[in-house]
Design a protein around this motif. Structure first.
Motif, mmCIF file in Angstrom:
data_model
loop_
_atom_site.group_PDB
_atom_site.id
_atom_site.type_symbol
_atom_site.label_atom_id
_atom_site.label_comp_id
_atom_site.label_asym_id
_atom_site.label_seq_id
_atom_site.Cartn_x
_atom_site.Cartn_y
_atom_site.Cartn_z
ATOM 1 N N GLU A 1 0.817 -1.226 0.000
ATOM 2 C CA GLU A 1 0.000 0.000 0.000
ATOM 3 C C GLU A 1 0.844 1.266 0.000
ATOM 4 O OE1 GLU A 1 0.555 -1.551 4.172
ATOM 5 O OE2 GLU A 1 -0.152 -2.347 2.236
ATOM 6 N N ILE A 2 2.107 1.175 0.373
ATOM 7 C CA ILE A 2 2.963 2.377 0.367
ATOM 8 C C ILE A 2 3.905 2.391 -0.845
ATOM 9 C CG2 ILE A 2 2.858 2.578 2.871
ATOM 10 C CD1 ILE A 2 5.707 1.419 2.950
ATOM 11 N N HIS A 3 3.680 1.508 -1.776
ATOM 12 C CA HIS A 3 4.592 1.401 -2.920
ATOM 13 C C HIS A 3 4.624 2.701 -3.719
ATOM 14 C CE1 HIS A 3 6.616 -0.118 -6.476
ATOM 15 N NE2 HIS A 3 6.832 -1.273 -5.854
ATOM 16 N N TRP A 4 3.487 3.323 -3.910
ATOM 17 C CA TRP A 4 3.437 4.548 -4.706
ATOM 18 C C TRP A 4 4.233 5.674 -4.043
ATOM 19 C CZ3 TRP A 4 1.528 9.036 -2.620
ATOM 20 C CH2 TRP A 4 0.828 8.905 -1.412
ATOM 21 N N PHE A 5 4.143 5.745 -2.692
ATOM 22 C CA PHE A 5 4.874 6.797 -1.981
ATOM 23 C C PHE A 5 6.381 6.561 -2.065
ATOM 24 C CE2 PHE A 5 6.989 8.097 1.991
ATOM 25 C CZ PHE A 5 6.808 9.467 1.903
ATOM 26 N N VAL A 6 6.826 5.316 -1.932
ATOM 27 C CA VAL A 6 8.248 5.009 -1.980
ATOM 28 C C VAL A 6 8.803 5.294 -3.376
ATOM 29 C CG1 VAL A 6 9.974 3.189 -1.682
ATOM 30 C CG2 VAL A 6 8.002 3.311 -0.151
ATOM 31 N N ASP A 7 8.018 5.072 -4.416
ATOM 32 C CA ASP A 7 8.463 5.379 -5.782
ATOM 33 C C ASP A 7 8.792 6.858 -5.947
ATOM 34 O OD1 ASP A 7 8.465 2.852 -6.860
ATOM 35 O OD2 ASP A 7 6.363 2.934 -7.484
ATOM 36 N N TYR A 8 8.025 7.728 -5.314
ATOM 37 C CA TYR A 8 8.296 9.162 -5.387
ATOM 38 C C TYR A 8 9.406 9.570 -4.417
ATOM 39 C CZ TYR A 8 4.131 9.896 -8.254
ATOM 40 O OH TYR A 8 3.223 9.873 -9.279
ATOM 41 N N TYR A 9 9.425 8.956 -3.254
ATOM 42 C CA TYR A 9 10.403 9.348 -2.239
ATOM 43 C C TYR A 9 11.826 9.010 -2.658
ATOM 44 C CZ TYR A 9 12.539 9.971 2.346
ATOM 45 O OH TYR A 9 13.327 10.391 3.382
ATOM 46 N N VAL A 10 12.006 7.921 -3.384
ATOM 47 C CA VAL A 10 13.356 7.503 -3.764
ATOM 48 C C VAL A 10 13.999 8.487 -4.739
ATOM 49 C CG1 VAL A 10 12.851 6.113 -5.824
ATOM 50 C CG2 VAL A 10 14.665 5.392 -4.244
ATOM 51 N N VAL A 11 13.193 9.383 -5.329
ATOM 52 C CA VAL A 11 13.746 10.403 -6.228
ATOM 53 C C VAL A 11 14.663 11.355 -5.465
ATOM 54 C CG1 VAL A 11 13.122 12.294 -7.807
ATOM 55 C CG2 VAL A 11 11.759 10.211 -7.754
ATOM 56 N N LEU A 12 14.475 11.466 -4.144
ATOM 57 C CA LEU A 12 15.336 12.336 -3.345
ATOM 58 C C LEU A 12 16.778 11.841 -3.295
ATOM 59 C CD1 LEU A 12 12.982 13.111 -0.316
ATOM 60 C CD2 LEU A 12 13.497 14.559 -2.285
ATOM 61 N N GLY A 13 17.035 10.659 -3.802
ATOM 62 C CA GLY A 13 18.397 10.159 -3.872
ATOM 63 C C GLY A 13 18.966 10.122 -5.275
ATOM 64 N N GLN A 14 18.169 10.485 -6.265
ATOM 65 C CA GLN A 14 18.682 10.520 -7.640
ATOM 66 C C GLN A 14 19.555 11.753 -7.842
ATOM 67 O OE1 GLN A 14 15.510 10.156 -10.477
ATOM 68 N NE2 GLN A 14 15.054 8.036 -9.917
ATOM 69 N N ARG A 15 20.645 11.557 -8.564
ATOM 70 C CA ARG A 15 21.661 12.599 -8.650
ATOM 71 C C ARG A 15 21.175 13.831 -9.399
ATOM 72 N NH1 ARG A 15 26.936 9.707 -9.755
ATOM 73 N NH2 ARG A 15 26.036 8.742 -7.905
ATOM 74 N N GLY A 16 20.467 13.641 -10.500
ATOM 75 C CA GLY A 16 20.050 14.785 -11.308
ATOM 76 C C GLY A 16 19.077 15.713 -10.603
ATOM 77 N N PRO A 17 17.887 15.216 -10.198
ATOM 78 C CA PRO A 17 16.922 16.121 -9.547
ATOM 79 C C PRO A 17 17.443 16.756 -8.265
ATOM 80 C CG PRO A 17 15.864 14.081 -10.243
ATOM 81 C CD PRO A 17 17.329 13.869 -10.422
#
Length: 330
Positions: A78-94
């Motif tokens: 049920e939290i899969h959608w939130f984790v998909d967005y949250y993990v962007v905070l570790g991507q180098r570009g954004p």
């Protein structure tokens, strides 16, 4: 009746920025104190211990497999959608774009390039160290594992350490590193620690990293932040060089704008060499032979095309005897 122009919100912002002081002199550059050196050495030892535990396929590798078989993305779907967005905070570009925008604003306000240069140096160190470790150890991720219970090392992968986790530690931790006050440093350190911890656990939840990958990613990012004061002299020299180049370009632009448009070019005659002057002075002087000179009254004005007086056979010079003019009459 004279009225004052109405200032817009953007005009007020720029007016406030104009009142900002020049580069603050109270900025304290972090130094490699004894406490920081001890922390750096301890973190480096922990880094080596994690690598050794994975290489010898210790209990840490068995824990990796247990977490992978647990499949957190299925247990808490049920939290899969939130984790998909949250993990962007570790991507180098954004993350680099967001943090660079904030540090660029600080650089503009304080008239210093140190925040942006510190971010650039930290990201460069991150790419070099983490990239070399990834391709050097070549570990495969959970989705590409081949043998149950193995460490999956030196098989051409690029998963160990976790780049997402290391990037989150460095990118958000640089804000705490550059904070000017002790209270701001404490708050930003806590926020960056929670953010990087959440990013690392998000990769484990999604099954893209082993748990040991995340542990080594945290350690790799912390090593970069702890060792960054060693590069402060390089950052200072780079900032001085950039500002010096800017001042030279501005001075050249002012000199160019001072010359009026259409003015003839100024020819600068070089000074004669000392040897040439000595050679000329050693030559004998040339004297012109004396000769008769005409008086001023006998000279005729001459132009580059010749005399303005046409030749005439009956014309004589002034002061000389002339023939009697014929008398005409009736």
């Amino acid at each position: 009746m004279r009225t004052e122009p109405k200032l817009t919100r953007l005009d007020r912002v720029f007016a406030r920025l104009d009142r900002e002081p020049e580069r603050p002199a109270h900025i304290d550059l972090p130094k490699m104190s004894r406490h920081r050196i001890v922390l750096f050495a301890a973190t480096l030892a922990f880094y080596g211990a994690i690598v050794w535990a994975v290489v010898i396929t210790s209990w840490l590798v068995r824990l990796d497999w247990q977490v992978m078989f647990f499949r957190p993305y299925q247990q808490w779907s049920e939290i899969h959608w939130f984790v998909d967005y949250y993990v962007v905070l570790g991507q180098r570009g954004p993350t680099a774009v967001m943090v660079a925008a904030w540090l660029g604003w600080r650089s503009w306000r304080q008239h210093t390039l140190r925040p942006l240069l510190a971010l650039g140096v930290s990201l460069l160190l991150l790419n070099i160290t983490v990239g070399a470790a990834k391709y050097g150890m070549g570990r495969l991720g959970p989705h590409y594992a081949t043998v149950i219970g193995s460490n999956e090392m030196w098989l051409g992968g690029d998963i160990f350490p976790s780049g997402h986790t290391a990037n989150a530690v460095v990118t958000w931790g640089i804000l705490a590193y550059l904070a000017s006050g002790a209270r701001a440093q404490r708050w930003l350190s806590a926020v960056s620690a929670v953010t990087s911890l959440g990013v690392g656990m998000a990769t484990v939840y999604l099954g893209t990293h082993w748990l040991s990958d995340v542990l080594l990613g945290w350690t790799a990012g912390l090593l970069i932040l702890l060792g960054l004061p060693w590069f402060e002299p390089l950052i200072t020299r780079a900032e001085n060089a950039i500002f010096g180049l800017r001042d030279r370009l501005r001075a050249r632009g002012r000199r160019t704008s001072a010359v009026p448009t259409g003015a003839p070019p100024v020819v600068v005659t070089p000074l004669p060499d000392r040897d040439d002057v000595a050679a000329r002075s050693s030559r004998p002087a040339v004297h012109l032979a004396p000769g008769p000179h005409a008086v001023r009254s006998e000279r005729s004005p001459v132009t580059p095309a010749g005399s303005r007086r046409p030749p005439h056979a009956d014309r004589h010079a002034r002061g000389s005897a002339s023939s009697a003019r014929p008398v005409t009459g009736g």
